[in-house]
Design a protein around this motif. Structure first.
Motif, PDB file in Angstrom:
ATOM      1  N   UNK A  47       0.831  -1.210   0.000  1.00 11.56           N
ATOM      2  CA  UNK A  47       0.000   0.000   0.000  1.00 11.56           C
ATOM      3  C   UNK A  47       0.865   1.259   0.000  1.00 11.56           C
ATOM      4  N   UNK A  48       1.940   1.254   0.787  1.00 10.78           N
ATOM      5  CA  UNK A  48       2.844   2.407   0.793  1.00 10.78           C
ATOM      6  C   UNK A  48       3.550   2.574  -0.543  1.00 10.78           C
ATOM      7  N   UNK A  49       3.897   1.458  -1.165  1.00 11.14           N
ATOM      8  CA  UNK A  49       4.550   1.522  -2.477  1.00 11.14           C
ATOM      9  C   UNK A  49       3.627   2.150  -3.518  1.00 11.14           C
ATOM     10  N   UNK A  50       2.379   1.693  -3.553  1.00 11.72           N
ATOM     11  CA  UNK A  50       1.428   2.265  -4.494  1.00 11.72           C
ATOM     12  C   UNK A  50       1.104   3.717  -4.195  1.00 11.72           C
ATOM     13  N   UNK A  51       1.060   4.076  -2.908  1.00 11.91           N
ATOM     14  CA  UNK A  51       0.775   5.465  -2.539  1.00 11.91           C
ATOM     15  C   UNK A  51       1.904   6.397  -2.952  1.00 11.91           C
TER      16      UNK A  51
ATOM     17  N   UNK B 182       0.728  -3.424  -9.961  1.00 11.28           N
ATOM     18  CA  UNK B 182       1.247  -3.954  -8.689  1.00 11.28           C
ATOM     19  C   UNK B 182       0.511  -5.230  -8.306  1.00 11.28           C
ATOM     20  N   UNK B 183      -0.816  -5.211  -8.456  1.00 10.58           N
ATOM     21  CA  UNK B 183      -1.612  -6.397  -8.124  1.00 10.58           C
ATOM     22  C   UNK B 183      -1.278  -7.560  -9.055  1.00 10.58           C
ATOM     23  N   UNK B 184      -1.211  -7.290 -10.370  1.00 13.04           N
ATOM     24  CA  UNK B 184      -0.945  -8.371 -11.322  1.00 13.04           C
ATOM     25  C   UNK B 184       0.445  -8.964 -11.171  1.00 13.04           C
ATOM     26  N   UNK B 185       1.458  -8.109 -11.077  1.00 14.31           N
ATOM     27  CA  UNK B 185       2.835  -8.603 -10.928  1.00 14.31           C
ATOM     28  C   UNK B 185       3.007  -9.317  -9.590  1.00 14.31           C
ATOM     29  N   UNK B 186       2.368  -8.802  -8.541  1.00 20.19           N
ATOM     30  CA  UNK B 186       2.482  -9.436  -7.232  1.00 20.19           C
ATOM     31  C   UNK B 186       1.885 -10.831  -7.206  1.00 20.19           C
ATOM     32  N   UNK B 187       0.695 -10.990  -7.755  1.00 25.93           N
ATOM     33  CA  UNK B 187       0.043 -12.310  -7.748  1.00 25.93           C
ATOM     34  C   UNK B 187       0.801 -13.294  -8.628  1.00 25.93           C
ATOM     35  N   UNK B 188       1.149 -12.902  -9.843  1.00 26.05           N
ATOM     36  CA  UNK B 188       1.877 -13.800 -10.735  1.00 26.05           C
ATOM     37  C   UNK B 188       3.258 -14.136 -10.191  1.00 26.05           C
ATOM     38  N   UNK B 189       3.915 -13.155  -9.574  1.00 27.03           N
ATOM     39  CA  UNK B 189       5.231 -13.430  -9.007  1.00 27.03           C
ATOM     40  C   UNK B 189       5.179 -14.384  -7.835  1.00 27.03           C
ATOM     41  N   UNK B 190       4.196 -14.222  -6.949  1.00 30.61           N
ATOM     42  CA  UNK B 190       4.067 -15.125  -5.802  1.00 30.61           C
ATOM     43  C   UNK B 190       3.779 -16.549  -6.275  1.00 30.61           C
ATOM     44  N   UNK B 191       2.890 -16.703  -7.248  1.00 31.68           N
ATOM     45  CA  UNK B 191       2.553 -18.045  -7.752  1.00 31.68           C
ATOM     46  C   UNK B 191       3.757 -18.686  -8.435  1.00 31.68           C
ATOM     47  N   UNK B 192       4.483 -17.932  -9.240  1.00 32.08           N
ATOM     48  CA  UNK B 192       5.632 -18.495  -9.955  1.00 32.08           C
ATOM     49  C   UNK B 192       6.751 -18.895  -9.000  1.00 32.08           C
ATOM     50  N   UNK B 193       7.105 -18.002  -8.083  1.00 34.45           N
ATOM     51  CA  UNK B 193       8.181 -18.319  -7.136  1.00 34.45           C
ATOM     52  C   UNK B 193       7.754 -19.436  -6.181  1.00 34.45           C
TER      53      UNK B 193
ATOM     54  N   UNK C 153      10.451  -8.156   1.968  1.00 34.82           N
ATOM     55  CA  UNK C 153      11.670  -7.748   1.280  1.00 34.82           C
ATOM     56  C   UNK C 153      11.417  -6.673   0.231  1.00 34.82           C
ATOM     57  N   UNK C 154      10.172  -6.246   0.073  1.00 36.99           N
ATOM     58  CA  UNK C 154       9.856  -5.128  -0.809  1.00 36.99           C
ATOM     59  C   UNK C 154      10.145  -3.780  -0.161  1.00 36.99           C
ATOM     60  N   UNK C 155      10.561  -3.780   1.096  1.00 42.27           N
ATOM     61  CA  UNK C 155      10.785  -2.539   1.831  1.00 42.27           C
ATOM     62  C   UNK C 155      11.815  -1.623   1.166  1.00 42.27           C
ATOM     63  N   UNK C 156      12.959  -2.108   0.658  1.00 45.08           N
ATOM     64  CA  UNK C 156      13.867  -1.187  -0.050  1.00 45.08           C
ATOM     65  C   UNK C 156      13.247  -0.561  -1.288  1.00 45.08           C
ATOM     66  N   UNK C 157      12.364  -1.287  -1.957  1.00 41.97           N
ATOM     67  CA  UNK C 157      11.688  -0.720  -3.118  1.00 41.97           C
ATOM     68  C   UNK C 157      10.688   0.358  -2.708  1.00 41.97           C
ATOM     69  N   UNK C 158      10.098   0.198  -1.523  1.00 40.96           N
ATOM     70  CA  UNK C 158       9.220   1.238  -0.989  1.00 40.96           C
ATOM     71  C   UNK C 158      10.018   2.506  -0.705  1.00 40.96           C
TER      72      UNK C 158
ATOM     73  N   UNK D 275      10.684  -5.941 -11.881  1.00 39.73           N
ATOM     74  CA  UNK D 275       9.415  -5.424 -12.416  1.00 39.73           C
ATOM     75  C   UNK D 275       8.910  -4.253 -11.583  1.00 39.73           C
ATOM     76  N   UNK D 276       9.042  -4.343 -10.268  1.00 36.80           N
ATOM     77  CA  UNK D 276       8.633  -3.222  -9.419  1.00 36.80           C
ATOM     78  C   UNK D 276       9.565  -2.030  -9.593  1.00 36.80           C
ATOM     79  N   UNK D 277      10.838  -2.304  -9.856  1.00 33.90           N
ATOM     80  CA  UNK D 277      11.774  -1.200 -10.082  1.00 33.90           C
ATOM     81  C   UNK D 277      11.442  -0.455 -11.375  1.00 33.90           C
ATOM     82  N   UNK D 278      10.989  -1.193 -12.396  1.00 28.13           N
ATOM     83  CA  UNK D 278      10.601  -0.542 -13.636  1.00 28.13           C
ATOM     84  C   UNK D 278       9.372   0.355 -13.428  1.00 28.13           C
TER      85      UNK D 278
END
Length: 253
Positions: free
Chosen positions: A131-135, A148-159, A183-188, A246-249
């Motif tokens: 939520x902070x990342x999107x804000x 964010x929602x699409x990459x997050x869901x697909x990434x969790x399922x793939x990993x 571990x997304x905290x540095x990206x936030x 993907x989040x960095x992009x």
């Protein structure tokens, strides 16, 4: 053919024929009358001030408001609660001490991560960071909540599928999402920097690369510690690094 109904005879007392005398006579004295002995005054005292503080014996309202002891229904209206009742935040899955511990473990990736750090795979911290990342992206005029929602869901399922194929013990999807979210905290932090400065320069590119490596190193260390994959850490870091790239992009462009 109709059936005949039996005729009942009604007898009247002839002694009470005089109506004036009947209405003028006094009623019964009540000497020979028997009444039910009620214990109403014993159970319900006349003093209304003490009624709610001390309910009668045998009543369903067993909550003692003065001492705060637990009851059945009326305990919901008091502030004492049950004796063995956990706190409300714990029932909701919000444990700020665990969120702080895991966040500090991400911020200090060179510290040895214990293998029991993800025993209580909570999702409160990851949801907060997302939520902070999107804000922060929204404050920098970038509305990427759908991505964010699409990459997050697909990434969790793939990993999740990759880690279960690599390890013998396996891991559930909640722990996978918890590790990736914490571990997304540095990206936030990078998205917070993008609000006050532009990233389309050498400084922004350097911060973006550092954030990807930071997230990848922290998450691969947690996965390796939990799944005992210390020798395969580089193999774990590769798909995780793509996930955070993907989040960095989203943050950079």
């Amino acid at each position: 053919m109709t059936s005949r109904q039996p005729v009942h005879s009604v007898l009247f007392d002839n002694t009470a024929s005089d109506t004036n005398q009947y209405y003028g006579q006094s009623g019964p004295t009540g000497d020979n009358l028997q009444f039910y002995a009620s214990s109403y005054n014993e159970q319900y005292p006349t003093n209304t001030n003490n009624y709610y503080s001390a309910p009668p014996m045998g009543d369903m309202r067993t909550y003692d408001y003065t001492s705060g002891s637990s009851g059945s229904f009326w305990s919901a209206f008091g502030t004492g609660g049950f004796a063995d009742e956990p706190p409300l935040l714990e029932e909701l899955g919000l444990n700020f001490s665990h969120i702080k511990t895991k966040s500090l473990a991400v911020l200090n990736p060179f510290h040895k991560v214990p293998h029991t750090i993800m025993d209580d795979a909570d999702l409160a911290g990851p949801l907060l960071f997302i939520f902070l990342f999107g804000t922060c992206l929204l404050l920098s005029r970038k509305s990427h909540f759908g991505y964010i929602y699409g990459v997050g869901v697909m990434g969790v399922v793939s990993i999740y599928m990759i880690l279960n194929l690599m390890s013998k013990d396996g891991i559930d999807w909640t722990r996978t999402a918890s590790v990736l979210g914490y571990c997304l905290l540095p990206m936030v932090m990078l998205s917070g920097f993008s609000v006050i400065l532009k990233l389309d320069n050498i400084l922004g590119t350097t911060l973006t690369v550092i954030s990807i490596m930071w997230c990848t190193y922290s998450s691969s260390g947690m996965f390796s510690s939990v799944l005992h994959l210390n020798e395969q850490r580089l193999l774990v870091a590769y798909p995780v690094g793509l996930f955070y790239a993907c989040f960095a992009l989203m943050t950079f462009f």
